[in-house]
Design an enzyme around this catalytic site. Sequence first.
Site, short mmCIF file in Angstrom:
data_model
loop_
_atom_site.label_atom_id
_atom_site.label_comp_id
_atom_site.label_asym_id
_atom_site.label_seq_id
_atom_site.Cartn_x
_atom_site.Cartn_y
_atom_site.Cartn_z
N PHE A 122 -4.26 2.99 15.01
CA PHE A 122 -4.98 3.92 14.36
C PHE A 122 -6.16 3.15 13.62
O PHE A 122 -6.21 2.26 12.95
CB PHE A 122 -3.69 4.39 13.45
CG PHE A 122 -2.82 5.46 13.91
CD1 PHE A 122 -1.91 4.82 15.16
CD2 PHE A 122 -2.67 7.01 13.22
CE1 PHE A 122 -1.45 5.91 15.36
CE2 PHE A 122 -1.76 7.64 13.24
CZ PHE A 122 -1.14 7.36 14.84
N LYS B 49 -14.00 -0.29 15.79
CA LYS B 49 -12.80 -0.63 16.41
C LYS B 49 -12.13 -0.78 17.08
O LYS B 49 -11.47 -1.82 17.79
CB LYS B 49 -11.87 -0.47 14.62
CG LYS B 49 -11.04 -1.07 13.73
CD LYS B 49 -10.15 -0.41 12.65
CE LYS B 49 -11.27 -0.58 11.69
NZ LYS B 49 -10.98 0.27 10.43
N ASN C 156 0.99 -1.17 0.01
CA ASN C 156 -0.09 -0.07 0.18
C ASN C 156 0.91 1.59 0.18
O ASN C 156 1.75 0.97 -0.26
CB ASN C 156 -0.94 0.23 1.11
CG ASN C 156 0.49 -0.15 2.63
OD1 ASN C 156 0.54 0.73 2.84
ND2 ASN C 156 -0.16 -1.39 3.11
N LYS D 212 9.42 -16.32 -10.72
CA LYS D 212 8.42 -15.67 -11.31
C LYS D 212 7.42 -16.33 -12.12
O LYS D 212 7.69 -17.12 -12.89
CB LYS D 212 8.68 -14.52 -12.02
CG LYS D 212 8.82 -13.52 -12.39
CD LYS D 212 9.48 -12.83 -13.05
CE LYS D 212 9.05 -11.34 -14.17
NZ LYS D 212 9.71 -11.03 -14.76
N ASP E 225 -3.75 -7.00 4.83
CA ASP E 225 -5.18 -7.31 5.81
C ASP E 225 -4.66 -8.60 5.07
O ASP E 225 -5.52 -10.30 5.72
CB ASP E 225 -6.25 -7.22 5.57
CG ASP E 225 -6.60 -5.77 6.35
OD1 ASP E 225 -6.07 -5.63 7.73
OD2 ASP E 225 -7.49 -5.03 5.99
N PRO F 227 -2.55 -12.00 10.84
CA PRO F 227 -3.24 -11.99 11.93
C PRO F 227 -2.87 -10.58 12.35
O PRO F 227 -2.37 -9.73 11.81
CB PRO F 227 -1.38 -12.73 12.64
CG PRO F 227 -0.48 -12.32 11.50
CD PRO F 227 -0.79 -12.14 10.34
N ASP F 228 -4.15 -9.92 12.62
CA ASP F 228 -3.87 -8.54 13.65
C ASP F 228 -3.47 -8.35 14.54
O ASP F 228 -3.20 -8.83 15.48
CB ASP F 228 -5.95 -8.27 13.83
CG ASP F 228 -5.74 -6.68 14.58
OD1 ASP F 228 -5.06 -6.10 14.69
OD2 ASP F 228 -6.90 -6.40 13.07
N ILE F 229 -2.30 -7.78 14.32
CA ILE F 229 -1.23 -7.26 15.14
C ILE F 229 -1.71 -6.62 16.44
O ILE F 229 -1.22 -7.33 17.62
CB ILE F 229 0.05 -6.39 14.49
CG1 ILE F 229 0.34 -7.51 13.13
CG2 ILE F 229 1.44 -6.64 15.68
CD1 ILE F 229 1.83 -6.94 12.41
N VAL F 230 -2.12 -5.37 16.04
CA VAL F 230 -2.73 -4.66 16.92
C VAL F 230 -3.56 -5.78 18.18
O VAL F 230 -3.60 -5.29 19.35
CB VAL F 230 -2.84 -3.13 16.63
CG1 VAL F 230 -4.52 -3.29 16.47
CG2 VAL F 230 -2.62 -1.94 18.19
O1 C5P Z 1 -8.90 -3.26 10.80
P1 C5P Z 1 -7.62 -2.18 10.46
O2 C5P Z 1 -6.83 -2.43 9.33
O3 C5P Z 1 -8.25 -0.92 9.97
O4 C5P Z 1 -7.03 -1.60 11.88
C1 C5P Z 1 -6.14 -0.21 12.18
C2 C5P Z 1 -4.70 -0.37 13.31
O5 C5P Z 1 -5.17 -2.61 13.31
C3 C5P Z 1 -3.57 -0.01 13.20
O6 C5P Z 1 -3.58 0.42 14.06
C4 C5P Z 1 -2.94 -1.01 12.42
O7 C5P Z 1 -2.01 -0.99 12.73
C5 C5P Z 1 -3.58 -1.93 13.27
N1 C5P Z 1 -3.62 -3.48 12.33
C6 C5P Z 1 -2.41 -4.25 12.61
N2 C5P Z 1 -3.01 -5.44 12.44
C7 C5P Z 1 -3.42 -5.86 11.05
C8 C5P Z 1 -4.05 -4.83 10.63
C9 C5P Z 1 -4.52 -4.16 11.40
O8 C5P Z 1 -1.55 -3.98 13.63
N3 C5P Z 1 -3.49 -7.30 10.13
#
Ligand code: C5P
Length: 403
Positions: A325, A339, A210, A289, A279, A307-310
């Site tokens: 964020f 969120k 991105n 390739k 995501d 995985p969602d890190i935060v």
């Molecule tokens: O769900 P969304 O991507 O909009 O959430 C944004 C927040 O979640 C940001 O703080 C981003 O750094 C964090 N995030 C994360 N891991 C992911 C997706 C988003 O930590 N896989």
Amino acid sequence: MSSLFNKRILLGVTGGIAAYKSAELIRRLQDAGAQVRVVMTPAAQEFITPLTLQALSGHPVHADLLDPAAEAAMGHIELARWADLVLVAPASADVIARLTQGQGDDLLTTICLATAAPIALAPAMNQGMWRNQATQDNIATLAGRGVHLFGPAEGSQACGDVGPGRMLEVQDLVAAAAGLFDTGALAGKTVVITAGPTREAIDPVRYLSNHSSGKMGYALAQAALEAGAKVILISGPVALPAPERVTLIPVTSAQEMYDAALACASSADVFIAAAAVADYRPASVAEHKLKKTAGIDTLTLTLVKNPDIVASVAALPERPCVVGFAAESELLLAHARAKREHKRLDAIVANDISTEGIGFNSDDNAVIFISDAGEEYLAQRSKSQLARDLIGLIAQHLMTTTA
Ligand code: C5P
């Protein structure tokens, strides 16, 4: 820990009898943990020798704007960038006038023009010169531009007069310089920040990513450092230099960012997720390739969720204060609030990415900081200023929750 700890102070010394106090000032700034480099005007060298200030600061004194050798070592732009604060002490009526005019006729005034660091002046001059309307007008102009003024004090003067114009005492100057920085709001704390984009490999040469520049995360790292924190910056690929005193963990993919974040989050006090994490990633990475296939015009990629890190950090049993964020293009507040709840964050920074000139890849941002304490609107400002404001709010949040 002193708020001058590790601060880089460029001390400008100009021509006035108070220059003898600059020697002591160097020592006391160093005692407070600051690094000091000295720039002298030609007139200052009539009052105190560069050798004295070199010996005390431990670095060559800078004096010449047009000396190729000096410029090659550490030129005026490098000095301007190096400084966290430019402190001119003593500041003569002459340098005050030249700064008001925006002149760049010697090394010190040129640095003052070039620097993005705050500038503080400690005026020192005869009371008549201080009271002169020209000086007073200059001081008012400089104050209006955000230049800080330390003093002057009143009292007996070297010339025999009594009145305003004495340079502040050294310990008062050190205290005033320390007061300019955040009051050590995060001193002794460890802050982990994720920043930048992630890249999700498709094959050995292609990836999904991105437009995140990393500017917000890097500005937060700098602001957290300035607030006295130990900072670990987990960064995706960006074109920015890391602030010098952070521990940088470079990563590429979301999975790598996740592994790095989970490895250090439990021992952190604050975790700020400023990264734009992909995501989804390709379900498998092609070993070679990918080639175009004759006669087939489409290519289908199967993606799997990262995985969602935060959210994972917020789910840790020993969790730090967690700030995320939310970059949204519609229904900003509703999405950000949801969120925050869903990911169990202490606070979320909501920003509207549909507005031009702020957010992704730009130098400015405008956000709403949402926490238990309410919703605070921070109107458009530079990302570095915004970062200082956000770090202030996060420190306040920490104080109220751990008090
Ligand atoms: O769900 P969304 O991507 O909009 O959430 C944004 C927040 O979640 C940001 O703080 C981003 O750094 C964090 N995030 C994360 N891991 C992911 C997706 C988003 O930590 N896989």
